[in-house]
Design a protein around this motif. Structure first.
Motif, PDB file in Angstrom:
ATOM      1  N   THR B  75     -56.100  -5.938 -82.703  1.00 42.42           N
ATOM      2  CA  THR B  75     -55.548  -4.667 -83.168  1.00 42.42           C
ATOM      3  C   THR B  75     -54.458  -4.236 -82.183  1.00 42.42           C
ATOM      4  O   THR B  75     -54.611  -4.349 -80.965  1.00 42.42           O
ATOM      5  CB  THR B  75     -56.637  -3.590 -83.307  1.00 42.42           C
ATOM      6  OG1 THR B  75     -56.013  -2.363 -83.674  1.00 42.42           O
ATOM      7  CG2 THR B  75     -57.432  -3.393 -82.035  1.00 42.42           C
ATOM      8  N   GLY B  76     -53.308  -3.823 -82.740  1.00 42.87           N
ATOM      9  CA  GLY B  76     -52.226  -3.348 -81.896  1.00 42.87           C
ATOM     10  C   GLY B  76     -51.411  -4.429 -81.225  1.00 42.87           C
ATOM     11  O   GLY B  76     -50.605  -4.142 -80.356  1.00 42.87           O
ATOM     12  N   SER B  77     -51.609  -5.691 -81.636  1.00 43.15           N
ATOM     13  CA  SER B  77     -50.863  -6.753 -80.962  1.00 43.15           C
ATOM     14  C   SER B  77     -49.483  -6.968 -81.587  1.00 43.15           C
ATOM     15  O   SER B  77     -48.663  -7.677 -81.028  1.00 43.15           O
ATOM     16  CB  SER B  77     -51.665  -8.058 -80.989  1.00 43.15           C
ATOM     17  OG  SER B  77     -51.893  -8.451 -82.317  1.00 43.15           O
ATOM     18  N   THR B 172     -50.965 -10.104 -76.844  1.00 41.78           N
ATOM     19  CA  THR B 172     -50.059  -9.364 -75.972  1.00 41.78           C
ATOM     20  C   THR B 172     -50.408  -9.657 -74.523  1.00 41.78           C
ATOM     21  O   THR B 172     -51.441 -10.256 -74.230  1.00 41.78           O
ATOM     22  CB  THR B 172     -50.186  -7.840 -76.183  1.00 41.78           C
ATOM     23  OG1 THR B 172     -51.464  -7.438 -75.671  1.00 41.78           O
ATOM     24  CG2 THR B 172     -50.077  -7.465 -77.645  1.00 41.78           C
ATOM     25  N   THR B 174     -51.443  -7.590 -72.475  1.00 41.24           N
ATOM     26  CA  THR B 174     -52.699  -6.896 -72.144  1.00 41.24           C
ATOM     27  C   THR B 174     -53.896  -7.649 -72.700  1.00 41.24           C
ATOM     28  O   THR B 174     -54.960  -7.695 -72.111  1.00 41.24           O
ATOM     29  CB  THR B 174     -52.690  -5.477 -72.764  1.00 41.24           C
ATOM     30  OG1 THR B 174     -51.555  -4.789 -72.303  1.00 41.24           O
ATOM     31  CG2 THR B 174     -53.938  -4.717 -72.381  1.00 41.24           C
ATOM     32  N   ARG B 175     -53.705  -8.233 -73.852  1.00 42.82           N
ATOM     33  CA  ARG B 175     -54.815  -8.726 -74.645  1.00 42.82           C
ATOM     34  C   ARG B 175     -55.153 -10.197 -74.456  1.00 42.82           C
ATOM     35  O   ARG B 175     -56.202 -10.638 -74.900  1.00 42.82           O
ATOM     36  CB  ARG B 175     -54.455  -8.575 -76.133  1.00 42.82           C
ATOM     37  CG  ARG B 175     -54.399  -7.166 -76.634  1.00 42.82           C
ATOM     38  CD  ARG B 175     -55.744  -6.787 -77.121  1.00 42.82           C
ATOM     39  NE  ARG B 175     -55.738  -5.555 -77.864  1.00 42.82           N
ATOM     40  CZ  ARG B 175     -56.855  -4.905 -78.154  1.00 42.82           C
ATOM     41  NH1 ARG B 175     -58.006  -5.386 -77.755  1.00 42.82           N
ATOM     42  NH2 ARG B 175     -56.814  -3.790 -78.831  1.00 42.82           N
ATOM     43  N   TYR B 176     -54.210 -10.947 -73.880  1.00 48.53           N
ATOM     44  CA  TYR B 176     -54.312 -12.397 -74.064  1.00 48.53           C
ATOM     45  C   TYR B 176     -55.604 -12.998 -73.513  1.00 48.53           C
ATOM     46  O   TYR B 176     -56.004 -14.070 -73.919  1.00 48.53           O
ATOM     47  CB  TYR B 176     -53.082 -13.111 -73.488  1.00 48.53           C
ATOM     48  CG  TYR B 176     -53.039 -13.205 -71.999  1.00 48.53           C
ATOM     49  CD1 TYR B 176     -53.626 -14.276 -71.332  1.00 48.53           C
ATOM     50  CD2 TYR B 176     -52.410 -12.214 -71.239  1.00 48.53           C
ATOM     51  CE1 TYR B 176     -53.598 -14.353 -69.954  1.00 48.53           C
ATOM     52  CE2 TYR B 176     -52.386 -12.286 -69.871  1.00 48.53           C
ATOM     53  CZ  TYR B 176     -52.989 -13.353 -69.234  1.00 48.53           C
ATOM     54  OH  TYR B 176     -52.959 -13.438 -67.863  1.00 48.53           O
ATOM     55  N   ALA B 177     -56.244 -12.275 -72.571  1.00 51.21           N
ATOM     56  CA  ALA B 177     -57.480 -12.839 -72.017  1.00 51.21           C
ATOM     57  C   ALA B 177     -58.727 -12.179 -72.608  1.00 51.21           C
ATOM     58  O   ALA B 177     -59.822 -12.381 -72.110  1.00 51.21           O
ATOM     59  CB  ALA B 177     -57.485 -12.707 -70.502  1.00 51.21           C
ATOM     60  N   ASP B 178     -58.547 -11.374 -73.668  1.00 50.17           N
ATOM     61  CA  ASP B 178     -59.720 -10.767 -74.325  1.00 50.17           C
ATOM     62  C   ASP B 178     -60.623 -11.862 -74.890  1.00 50.17           C
ATOM     63  O   ASP B 178     -60.139 -12.914 -75.318  1.00 50.17           O
ATOM     64  CB  ASP B 178     -59.290  -9.849 -75.483  1.00 50.17           C
ATOM     65  CG  ASP B 178     -58.826  -8.497 -74.983  1.00 50.17           C
ATOM     66  OD1 ASP B 178     -58.639  -8.356 -73.760  1.00 50.17           O
ATOM     67  OD2 ASP B 178     -58.648  -7.592 -75.821  1.00 50.17           O
ATOM     68  N   GLN B 179     -61.889 -11.571 -74.912  1.00 52.08           N
ATOM     69  CA  GLN B 179     -62.850 -12.595 -75.331  1.00 52.08           C
ATOM     70  C   GLN B 179     -62.861 -12.810 -76.846  1.00 52.08           C
ATOM     71  O   GLN B 179     -62.918 -13.943 -77.319  1.00 52.08           O
ATOM     72  CB  GLN B 179     -64.244 -12.191 -74.857  1.00 52.08           C
ATOM     73  CG  GLN B 179     -65.237 -13.324 -74.927  1.00 52.08           C
ATOM     74  CD  GLN B 179     -66.649 -12.814 -74.709  1.00 52.08           C
ATOM     75  OE1 GLN B 179     -66.860 -11.630 -74.521  1.00 52.08           O
ATOM     76  NE2 GLN B 179     -67.588 -13.709 -74.723  1.00 52.08           N
ATOM     77  N   ARG B 201     -45.102  -8.101 -75.990  1.00 51.27           N
ATOM     78  CA  ARG B 201     -45.117  -7.101 -74.909  1.00 51.27           C
ATOM     79  C   ARG B 201     -45.243  -7.706 -73.519  1.00 51.27           C
ATOM     80  O   ARG B 201     -46.033  -7.243 -72.703  1.00 51.27           O
ATOM     81  CB  ARG B 201     -46.270  -6.110 -75.114  1.00 51.27           C
ATOM     82  CG  ARG B 201     -46.077  -5.287 -76.343  1.00 51.27           C
ATOM     83  CD  ARG B 201     -46.762  -3.965 -76.274  1.00 51.27           C
ATOM     84  NE  ARG B 201     -46.795  -3.471 -77.636  1.00 51.27           N
ATOM     85  CZ  ARG B 201     -47.860  -3.520 -78.418  1.00 51.27           C
ATOM     86  NH1 ARG B 201     -49.004  -3.963 -77.959  1.00 51.27           N
ATOM     87  NH2 ARG B 201     -47.783  -3.084 -79.648  1.00 51.27           N
ATOM     88  N   PRO B 203     -44.296  -8.292 -69.743  1.00 55.56           N
ATOM     89  CA  PRO B 203     -43.671  -7.378 -68.788  1.00 55.56           C
ATOM     90  C   PRO B 203     -42.186  -7.717 -68.589  1.00 55.56           C
ATOM     91  O   PRO B 203     -41.772  -8.874 -68.734  1.00 55.56           O
ATOM     92  CB  PRO B 203     -44.474  -7.595 -67.506  1.00 55.56           C
ATOM     93  CG  PRO B 203     -45.441  -8.696 -67.774  1.00 55.56           C
ATOM     94  CD  PRO B 203     -45.458  -8.999 -69.220  1.00 55.56           C
ATOM     95  N   VAL B 212     -47.881 -14.540 -66.715  1.00 58.15           N
ATOM     96  CA  VAL B 212     -48.727 -14.320 -67.893  1.00 58.15           C
ATOM     97  C   VAL B 212     -48.669 -15.527 -68.822  1.00 58.15           C
ATOM     98  O   VAL B 212     -49.704 -16.022 -69.286  1.00 58.15           O
ATOM     99  CB  VAL B 212     -48.295 -13.032 -68.640  1.00 58.15           C
ATOM    100  CG1 VAL B 212     -48.938 -12.960 -70.015  1.00 58.15           C
ATOM    101  CG2 VAL B 212     -48.641 -11.801 -67.817  1.00 58.15           C
ATOM    102  N   GLU B 241     -41.613  -6.884 -73.816  1.00 65.78           N
ATOM    103  CA  GLU B 241     -41.886  -5.480 -74.139  1.00 65.78           C
ATOM    104  C   GLU B 241     -40.577  -4.826 -74.562  1.00 65.78           C
ATOM    105  O   GLU B 241     -39.543  -5.009 -73.933  1.00 65.78           O
ATOM    106  CB  GLU B 241     -42.437  -4.799 -72.877  1.00 65.78           C
ATOM    107  CG  GLU B 241     -42.509  -3.281 -72.943  1.00 65.78           C
ATOM    108  CD  GLU B 241     -43.809  -2.795 -73.562  1.00 65.78           C
ATOM    109  OE1 GLU B 241     -44.874  -3.189 -73.073  1.00 65.78           O
ATOM    110  OE2 GLU B 241     -43.740  -2.032 -74.540  1.00 65.78           O
TER     111      GLU B 241
END
Lengths: 532, 569
Positions: B75-77, B172, B174-179, B201, B203, B212, B241
């Motif tokens: 969500t939000g990617s 993103t 922020t998200r790329y390492a979310d499980q 997004r 940096p 990243v 970004e």
């Protein structure tokens, strides 16, 4: 805090008692969970209350470390772009409290500690936690282990990550601690001011929907430093550390007690209520007593008692023939069948199905267990003895008949008197018979007409004696029977009443023993959960 | 349509072929979904069935059908911004509120939106668009997220993944390492769908951005996804970004150029499209055994569990039935007062006269003239006897129910079944009533047999004067009470009644007949109780539902291997 229900120690004591009570009725696992909470609360209380611990928690990349660094005005916990960044918690603590915090931080397994000299946040230790959602699942495990030990939480989200399913699950678990929970919407710089307001409002709405009634949301930008002062002020004004810690611990204790209460079917809104309504219990008890009395068979018992009395009366005061028959019946076993009340009582098992007692009791147990959550029902029913009910009921009846069934068969002074009279009458009878034998047989061929016997009026004396003695013997026998019957009936009534009373008492006292134990445990748990 | 696929050909030749295996696999999965315990396992089977039925089957039948390209991400990617950029117009509104996309948008050529796309659109609520921005041969879908609080979104996203020919995976910095996304990627790998990857997004700092990207690549490598690229090795498209095309509510066109180029190449080349479809299909077929194994393993585990549950119910009910039989054999379950009532009746009046012989008969006759004839308590005694037997049977059925329930409550499926029906903790509430009715029927049967038997005997007229009811009750008691193994003081009213009762029956029917008769009646009683207990036991089997087919796991595995052996044309 000495709130309602006495000081924390006392309330924890009640919680520990509740743990033992739960274990005693088969709910060991639930008890163990509660014990963990009780230990944790006692441990935390032991560290003293000068400084409370606030943790920054949230998903990876939302800026937990950046927010801490912004609050501190220096790099406390390195913030990087590679995810996830923070592997282990980092603490930022007032320098003058560093020493007294040592043990507490050690308990929290925080190795990395940065001190500050600031006067503003001098009663809070701020922890930067690892994430809860990255591929590094051990981070989440660290947070899960740590979070319950933390006094207050500041949850950090960002515009991209404020609606994740996983975060919602944490928020819901933090609902009881809503008073010590605040939210930071970081990276406000990524949105226009109008959008920031839209997102913040949406976040608030979602928090309210998650069960947090008045969420405190701080909109900040850690990189730009906006909103940080407001957050710092809020932290400084959060209240006394002592109060924060005490309310946190009390919340934990109350939640654990309530949860334990739910496992035994206690509802916080309803207060304590027995599993089996008193009127249902009474009805089932009545059914069980009726069944037990049918098994014991009071009518049959009365017959046996009367038979036994009659037997004794015959031995003591019967005619010669009567005594002979009475003695004979002891040998043939007839007495055992007809006139042995004690043996008759003992053999209650051979007189019907235990189901008459058992079925209503079991029905009551299952009805009672219906008030428990499905997860504990089986274990509690086992603990309450549903499966061993058969043996238990047998024991109750055995004990009742053993106590009440001992009876002395009485003797009456009248019986020997009647016995003596019977002897006399018997002797007269024998004499009369002998006389007649002598007259008719031993006389040897002497014609009847020539035999002279004294006459009693028109009747020859031997005949008169014979008739009279037979009649008197019968009369004595009748009197004996009447008297023994009267005594027997009285005795039977007494024994019957005693057995009935013993059965009643036994069933009322023991048949619901398992249920009573469960109720006792529930009462202890209810007291721990402040459910009067 | 150059390759009118295998299915039609098979139908013509009448020979079951690989495509037929897909149909059978879909069917087996459907049966599995219908019988799976719990929504999670059902969903697992159902999602694989969708993959087989809505992707494998149509794709195996026709490699030239339009390709389904699904944009997946958190969500939000920025999934909507990506589809807008690819379409070149604001198709799917992006926004700051999470989750943004609830109704997924698809765009494709008008000719490509029928067939399986149509049914897919209906099921997942796809908003089908056409016109400007559509690419011939490709249908592009902006899937909902899979990690927001809207669980329905996740279901839709996962369903789209199951049927995709190409997945564009957006994340993103922020998200790329979310499980959660990595779980989704894991499924993409086993499913074998070709991938394109976008990191949004990034940096502004070039060093940070590189770090990243390098980290993301490392994660992809660890996830064994590097070979899953649409054109061989998986390339990661970096979007910084703020690289936005505000007018179109889209990512900046040049930032996503590699993606656009990849799609355009597919549009341009029929062979490329076909190759991609074939590669996806081949990988998907190969992935089937692993996916099926996950389900077949569950089936096996359930079967073991169910077998154990059945066995514990069998043990409990077997033991209870045995205990009931033992007590009936011991013959002591009748209340003494009932027996006394019967004994007193038999010992007095016309029965005594009937039984007595010689002088006794005379005495009895005289007595019967003085004493009023007792009213035969035949019905009362029989009903009381039945009540006693019923109480006994309920007692043992209760025991069995509680034993089984206790055993079941320790098991996952057992606990599930128990929680659904509290009544299982006891014998069924109708048991007592049912037994009473059954026993009355049984007694009626005894009455009928007495009449038939009596009609053949000389002494019947005399016996008939006692009434079939009396003789019938006597026969019932002969089955229920007998001297059994009782001795000494225990030989009380039970044995005494049994003896008198036996005498009466023997006087009527003769000794040999009585034995045969009583044995027959006892067998009937045994059958009646067997049936009642079998029905009690059956309540538990019902609760295990349709976990029935024990061959399902084997069938699933066999079909999976047949499917895996298929080679795309």
């Amino acid at each position: 805090m000495n709130g309602e229900g006495g000081p924390l120690d006392e309330r924890l004591g009640r919680l520990r008692a509740a743990v033992d009570a739960a274990a005693s009725i088969g709910l060991e696992a639930e008890g163990a969970r509660t014990r963990t909470v009780a230990r944790r609360v006692a441990r935390r209380a032991g560290f003293g209350g000068a400084v409370y611990v606030m943790a920054l928690a949230g998903g990876t990349g939302v800026g937990k470390s950046s927010v801490l660094n912004a609050l501190a005005g220096e790099e406390v916990s390195p913030a990087k772009s590679v995810r996830p960044t923070t592997d282990a918690p980092v603490a930022w603590v007032p320098a003058d409290k560093r020493d007294e915090l040592d043990a507490l931080l050690d308990w929290l397994k925080v190795g990395s500690i940065v001190t500050h000299e600031g006067r503003e946040l001098d009663d809070v230790a701020i922890l930067d936690l690892p994430d809860i959602d990255s591929v590094r699942v051990e981070h989440r495990a660290t947070v899960d282990a740590l979070l319950p030990r933390i006094d207050a939480v500041t949850w950090v989200v960002d515009p991209e990550k404020y609606d994740d399913h996983r975060e919602h699950a944490y928020w819901r678990s933090l609902v009881p601690h809503a008073d010590r929970l605040r939210f930071v919407l970081n990276k406000a710089d990524r949105l226009t001011d109008a959008d920031v307001k839209v997102v913040a409002d949406d976040l608030r709405a979602r928090l309210i929907a998650s069960g947090i009634p008045r969420p405190e949301v701080h909109v900040v930008s850690a990189v730009r430093g906006t909103g940080i002062d407001g957050l710092r002020e809020a932290l400084a004004d959060a209240g006394h550390a002592k109060v924060i810690i005490a309310t946190k611990l009390e919340t934990d204790r109350a939640a654990a007690a309530e949860r334990l209460g739910r496992s035994v079917g206690l509802d916080a809104d309803e207060g304590y209520r027995p599993l089996l309504a008193p009127e249902d219990r009474e009805r089932r008890t009545r059914e069980a007593i009726d069944g037990a009395l049918e098994l014991v068979d009071l009518d049959g018992l009365a017959r046996q008692v009367r038979g036994a009395v009659m037997h004794r009366a015959r031995i003591g005061g019967g005619s010669f023939l009567g005594r002979l028959i009475a003695l004979g019946s002891s040998f043939t076993g007839r007495r055992g069948r007809r006139a042995d009340p004690a043996a008759y009582l003992r053999a209650w098992r051979s007189r019907g199905a235990m189901g008459r007692v058992l079925n209503p009791l079991r029905a009551a147990m299952v009805e009672a267990a219906g008030g428990l959550p499905a997860s504990s029902r089986g274990r509690v029913l086992t603990a309450l003895g549903a499966l061993s009910a058969e043996a238990d009921v047998a024991r109750v009846i055995d004990r009742a008949v053993a106590g009440a069934g001992e009876l002395e068969i009485p003797r009456s002074p009248l019986w020997p008197v009647i016995g003596a009279l019977q002897v006399v009458v018997g002797a007269v009878l024998l004499f009369a018979v002998a006389w007649m034998v002598v007259l008719f047989v031993a006389g040897g061929g002497v014609p009847v007409a020539t035999v002279s016997a004294p006459l009693l009026g028109p009747i020859p004396m031997p005949l008169a004696l014979l008739t009279a003695s037979v009649l008197i013997s019968a009369l004595l026998g009748w009197i004996l029977g009447l008297h023994a019957g009267w005594i027997g009936r009285r005795l039977a009534a007494g024994v019957g009443a005693r057995v009935e009373e013993a059965i009643r008492e036994g069933v009322v006292r023991d048949a619901f023993g398992g249920l009573d134990r469960v109720e006792e445990a529930r009462r202890v748990i209810a007291a721990a959960a402040d459910l009067g | 349509m150059q390759n009118r696929g295998g299915v039609e050909r098979e139908r013509e030749s009448g020979r079951p072929g690989p495509a037929d295996a897909l149909g059978r696999l879909a069917d087996a999965l459907k049966r599995r979904a219908a019988s799976a315990p719990g929504p999670d396992r059902e969903a697992k089977a159902e999602s694989l069935r969708r993959h087989v039925q809505d992707y494998l089957q149509p794709r195996a039948a026709d490699l030239d059908a339009p390709l389904l390209v699904v944009i997946l991400g958190s969500t939000g990617s920025g999934k909507s911004s990506l589809i807008n950029a690819l379409a070149g117009r604001a198709l799917s509104p992006s926004g700051v509120l999470r989750p943004t996309t609830r109704k997924p948008v698809a765009i494709g050529d008008r000719d490509d939106l029928g067939g399986r796309m149509g049914s897919l659109a209906q099921r997942t609520g796809l908003d089908m668009r056409t016109g400007e921005g559509a690419r011939r041969g490709l249908v592009l879908v902006d899937a909902p997220d899979f990690d927001s609080v809207e669980l329905e979104n996740r279901d839709k996203a996962m369903e789209l993944l199951e049927v995709a020919d190409l997945a564009i995976f957006v994340t993103t910095a922020t998200r790329y390492a979310d499980q959660v996304p990595w779980h989704v990627l894991g499924r993409a790998r086993t499913r074998g769908v070709p991938l394109l990857a976008v990191v949004n997004r990034l940096p502004e700092d070039a060093e940070d951005a590189d770090a990243v990207l390098a980290d993301y690549r490392a994660l992809l490598e660890r996830g064994k996804l590097v070979d899953s690229g649409a054109a061989g090795s998986l390339a990661v498209v970096a979007v910084p970004e703020g690289a936005l095309d505000v007018e179109r509510d889209a990512l900046a066109a040049d930032a996503i150029k590699p993606i656009r180029d990849a799609l355009d190449r597919l549009v341009a080349s029929h062979d490329d499209r076909r190759a991609l479809a074939r590669r996806g299909l081949a990988a998907a077929l190969k992935g089937i055994p692993e996916a099926v194994e996950a389900i077949a393993g569950q089936v096996d585990e359930e079967q073991r569990s169910v077998a154990e549950l059945r066995a514990s119910a069998d043990r409990a009910y077997g033991a209870a039935r045995q205990a009931l039989d033992d007590e009936i054999k011991r013959g002591t379950f009748m209340r003494a007062e009932v027996l006394r009532q019967w004994q007193e009746f038999i010992g007095a009046g016309q029965i005594a006269r009937f039984l007595a012989e010689g002088i006794g008969k005379l005495v009895a006759t005289v007595r019967s003239l003085i004493e009023p004839a007792p009213v035969a308590p035949a019905t009362e005694v029989r009903e009381a006897a039945f009540a006693d037997l019923t109480a006994l049977a309920v007692q043992h059925a209760d025991t069995a129910a509680q034993r089984t329930a206790t055993a079941w409550s320790g098991d996952r499926y057992g606990a599930l079944a128990l929680a659904a029906d509290e009544a299982l903790w006891r014998a069924s509430p109708e048991l007592a009533e049912r037994l009473t009715t059954d026993l009355e029927d049984w007694a009626r049967g005894i009455g009928d047999r007495i009449r038939t038997l009596g009609a053949r005997r000389k002494g019947w007229a005399q016996a008939a004067s006692l009434g079939v009811n009396v003789v019938g009750t006597s026969a019932v008691l002969a089955v229920f009470v007998h001297t059994g193994g009782l001795t000494g003081a225990e030989v009380g009213i039970t044995a005494a009644t049994a003896v008198v009762n036996q005498k009466l029956l023997e006087a009527i029917f003769g000794e040999a007949n009585v034995v045969a008769f009583v044995n027959g009646a006892r067998d009937d009683l045994r059958q009646l109780l067997d049936q009642a207990f079998a029905d009690e036991r059956a309540r538990w089997s019902e609760k295990l539902g349709a976990t029935g087919d024990p061959k399902l796991a084997t069938e699933l595995r066999r079909l999976a291997h047949e499917v895996a052996a298929m080679v795309p044309a």
